[in-house]
Design a protein around this motif. Structure first.
Motif, PDB file in Angstrom:
ATOM      1  N   PHE A 210     -23.584  43.211 -22.996  1.00  0.00           N
ATOM      2  CA  PHE A 210     -24.524  43.878 -23.895  1.00  0.00           C
ATOM      3  C   PHE A 210     -25.492  42.900 -24.541  1.00  0.00           C
TER       4      PHE A 210
ATOM      5  N   LEU B  34     -28.254  42.423 -22.155  1.00  0.00           N
ATOM      6  CA  LEU B  34     -29.161  43.566 -22.131  1.00  0.00           C
ATOM      7  C   LEU B  34     -30.147  43.503 -23.287  1.00  0.00           C
ATOM      8  N   GLU B  35     -29.748  42.896 -24.401  1.00  0.00           N
ATOM      9  CA  GLU B  35     -30.573  42.857 -25.600  1.00  0.00           C
ATOM     10  C   GLU B  35     -30.993  41.436 -25.963  1.00  0.00           C
TER      11      GLU B  35
ATOM     12  N   ARG C 172     -34.115  46.402 -28.610  1.00  0.00           N
ATOM     13  CA  ARG C 172     -32.706  46.170 -28.915  1.00  0.00           C
ATOM     14  C   ARG C 172     -32.306  47.058 -30.081  1.00  0.00           C
TER      15      ARG C 172
ATOM     16  N   TRP D  81     -32.041  52.023 -27.504  1.00  0.00           N
ATOM     17  CA  TRP D  81     -31.206  52.572 -26.441  1.00  0.00           C
ATOM     18  C   TRP D  81     -31.110  54.091 -26.502  1.00  0.00           C
TER      19      TRP D  81
ATOM     20  N   PHE E 223     -34.113  55.025 -24.701  1.00  0.00           N
ATOM     21  CA  PHE E 223     -33.912  54.806 -23.265  1.00  0.00           C
ATOM     22  C   PHE E 223     -33.129  55.964 -22.650  1.00  0.00           C
ATOM     23  N   VAL E 224     -32.047  56.381 -23.313  1.00  0.00           N
ATOM     24  CA  VAL E 224     -31.228  57.488 -22.805  1.00  0.00           C
ATOM     25  C   VAL E 224     -32.034  58.780 -22.765  1.00  0.00           C
TER      26      VAL E 224
ATOM     27  N   LEU F  87     -32.171  47.547 -15.469  1.00  0.00           N
ATOM     28  CA  LEU F  87     -31.083  46.991 -16.284  1.00  0.00           C
ATOM     29  C   LEU F  87     -30.625  45.640 -15.725  1.00  0.00           C
TER      30      LEU F  87
ATOM     31  N   ARG G 249     -33.062  42.994 -16.758  1.00  0.00           N
ATOM     32  CA  ARG G 249     -32.883  42.638 -18.174  1.00  0.00           C
ATOM     33  C   ARG G 249     -31.741  41.628 -18.326  1.00  0.00           C
TER      34      ARG G 249
ATOM     35  N   THR H 104     -40.048  45.987 -19.849  1.00  0.00           N
ATOM     36  CA  THR H 104     -40.251  47.359 -20.306  1.00  0.00           C
ATOM     37  C   THR H 104     -41.733  47.704 -20.374  1.00  0.00           C
TER      38      THR H 104
ATOM     39  N   ASP I 268     -33.521  43.939 -34.763  1.00  0.00           N
ATOM     40  CA  ASP I 268     -33.555  45.174 -33.998  1.00  0.00           C
ATOM     41  C   ASP I 268     -35.009  45.591 -33.780  1.00  0.00           C
TER      42      ASP I 268
END
Length: 354
Positions: A8, A11-12, A19, A24, A27-28, A205, A208, A291, A353
C-alpha cells in the motif's frame, strides 16, 4: 502484514499524485462507473470507447520513459506497429483456435520489447541522450513506416499474411477466449470493453507500484541529475534501458489491442503524425504522473475525435495549439496543474493526503 503495508505504501508513494481514503474512494467510484457504462450505452459507443482505452497503454509507457525517466522518445508508434503487424502475421497464419490470439498477443508484445532492448542498448550504452535520443527514435519510426509502405507487391508476405504496403494488413481475427460452450470472440463490444478495462486497471496499479519502488526512485533521481545518480553508484544506463523496454512493451500492447479491435493495421500508424500525437497526450495531461497522463490522454482523444468530424486537419491544428498552450502556461501539464490546485486545500487539512 509488513508485505501488505509495503504494497500500500508503494501505491501511495511520493512519485505519484493521489493518496489517502478520498483519492481511493474516487478511484473505486471511477472504476465502478466504467464498469456500469456498457449498461447505459449502446454497443457501438462502447466499442468506440475501447478504441480510446487501447491508446492509454502507449501513453502510460511514454509517461514512464519521458516523465519519470527524462528521455523523450518518438519511438512509441514504432513499437506499436511492430507488435500490431506481428499479431496480424501470427493470427493470420495460425488462426484463433485454442486461445492462440492471446499467445500471439504475448509474443507480439515480447517482440516489440526485444526490438526496444536492441535499439535502447545502442542508445543508452552509447550515451545518446537529450534531443539526440528523440531524433534517433523518430528516425527509426519513420524508417519502419517507409519500409512497410513499400511492401505492396505479392512477394511481400510471411506465410499466408500479405503485408499490403499502404493498404495495410486486414482480416486478422480478433482476440478470442476459449470457452467450453464455444469460443468467445471479442469483437469491439461489451466483452472486449471489460477485458481491456481490466488490463488498464491492473497495469495502472502495477505502474504505480513500480514508480514508487526503489527502481522508480532511482529513475526520478536520474531524471533530475544523472551525474549525481551515477556518482552514487547507480548504472543509469541499465535503469534507462529497463524503462525504455517497459514503455515499448506497453506501446506494443496498444498495437495489438488496436489491431485486434479494428482487425487491420497500416503503415500510417507509424507515420510522423502518429508519432507526435502521444507526445501531445502526455504533455497536456502531465508527463510526471501516471494518473494525470491517463486522464489527459482520454480527454485529448475525446476532443480529437469530436474535432475530426469537421476535418482531421482542424483536429491536428487544435492538438498543436494545445501543446503550445501547455508549454507556455503549464509546463508540468494542464491536468497535473489542475490536480495540484484542487488537492491543495485537502493537503492543508490532512498533511500527506492528496
Amino acid at each position: 502484514m509488513n508485505a501488505l503495508t509495503r504494497f500500500f505504501r508503494r501505491l501511495e508513494g511520493p512519485q505519484t499524485l493521489g493518496r489517502g481514503p478520498l483519492f481511493w474512494l474516487g478511484f473505486v467510484v471511477a472504476v465502478a462507473c466504467a464498469m456500469a457504462y456498457p449498461l447505459v450505452s449502446d454497443g457501438y459507443t462502447v466499442g468506440n470507447t475501447v478504441y480510446f482505452f487501447t491508446w492509454i497503454f502507449m501513453a502510460l509507457g511514454l509517461c514512464l520513459i519521458w516523465g519519470y525517466g527524462g528521455s523523450l522518445s518518438f519511438g512509441q508508434t514504432a513499437f506499436f506497429g511492430i507488435a500490431g503487424y506481428s499479431y496480424g502475421i501470427l493470427t493470420i497464419n495460425f488462426g484463433a483456435a485454442y486461445g492462440f490470439t492471446f499467445i500471439a498477443l504475448v509474443f507480439a508484445v515480447m517482440l516489440a520489447a526485444l526490438f526496444a532492448a536492441l535499439i535502447g542498448y545502442f542508445l543508452f550504452f552509447g550515451r545518446i541522450s537529450g534531443v539526440f535520443l528523440g531524433i534517433v527514435t523518430l528516425s527509426v519510426t519513420l524508417v519502419l513506416e517507409r519500409f512497410m509502405a513499400q511492401t505492396a507487391g505479392p512477394e511481400w508476405k510471411i506465410g499466408s499474411a500479405r503485408l499490403n504496403g499502404f493498404n495495410g494488413m486486414s482480416n486478422m481475427p480478433p482476440l478470442t477466449l476459449p470457452w467450453p460452450g464455444g469460443d468467445i470472440v471479442l469483437f469491439p463490444d461489451v466483452e472486449l470493453y471489460y477485458v481491456v478495462l481490466a488490463m488498464l486497471v491492473v497495469i495502472y496499479l502495477a505502474l504505480r507500484i513500480l514508480v514508487n519502488s526503489r527502481f522508480g526512485n532511482v529513475l526520478v533521481a536520474i531524471r533530475e541529475n544523472p551525474e549525481r545518480a551515477e556518482m552514487l553508484g547507480y548504472d543509469i544506463r541499465k535503469y534507462q534501458l529497463g524503462t525504455f523496454v517497459i514503455g515499448a512493451a506497453l506501446a506494443g500492447l496498444s498495437g495489438v489491442l488496436y489491431t485486434s479491435w479494428g482487425q487491420y493495421i497500416t503503415p500510417s500508424s507509424m507515420g510522423m503524425t502518429a508519432a507526435a500525437l502521444p507526445i501531445v497526450w502526455v504533455a497536456v495531461g502531465g508527463r510526471s504522473d501516471l494518473t494525470t497522463t491517463l486522464i489527459g490522454t482520454v480527454t485529448v482523444l475525446a476532443v480529437f475525435q469530436a474535432l475530426t468530424i469537421h476535418g482531421s486537419q482542424y483536429a491536428l491544428v487544435v492538438m498543436g495549439a494545445m501543446l503550445v498552450l501547455t508549454v507556455l502556461l503549464a509546463p508540468s501539464g494542464l491536468i497535473f496543474a489542475l490536480a495540484r490546485l484542487v488537492a491543495r486545500p485537502f493537503a492543508k487539512r490532512q498533511p500527506g493526503d492528496v
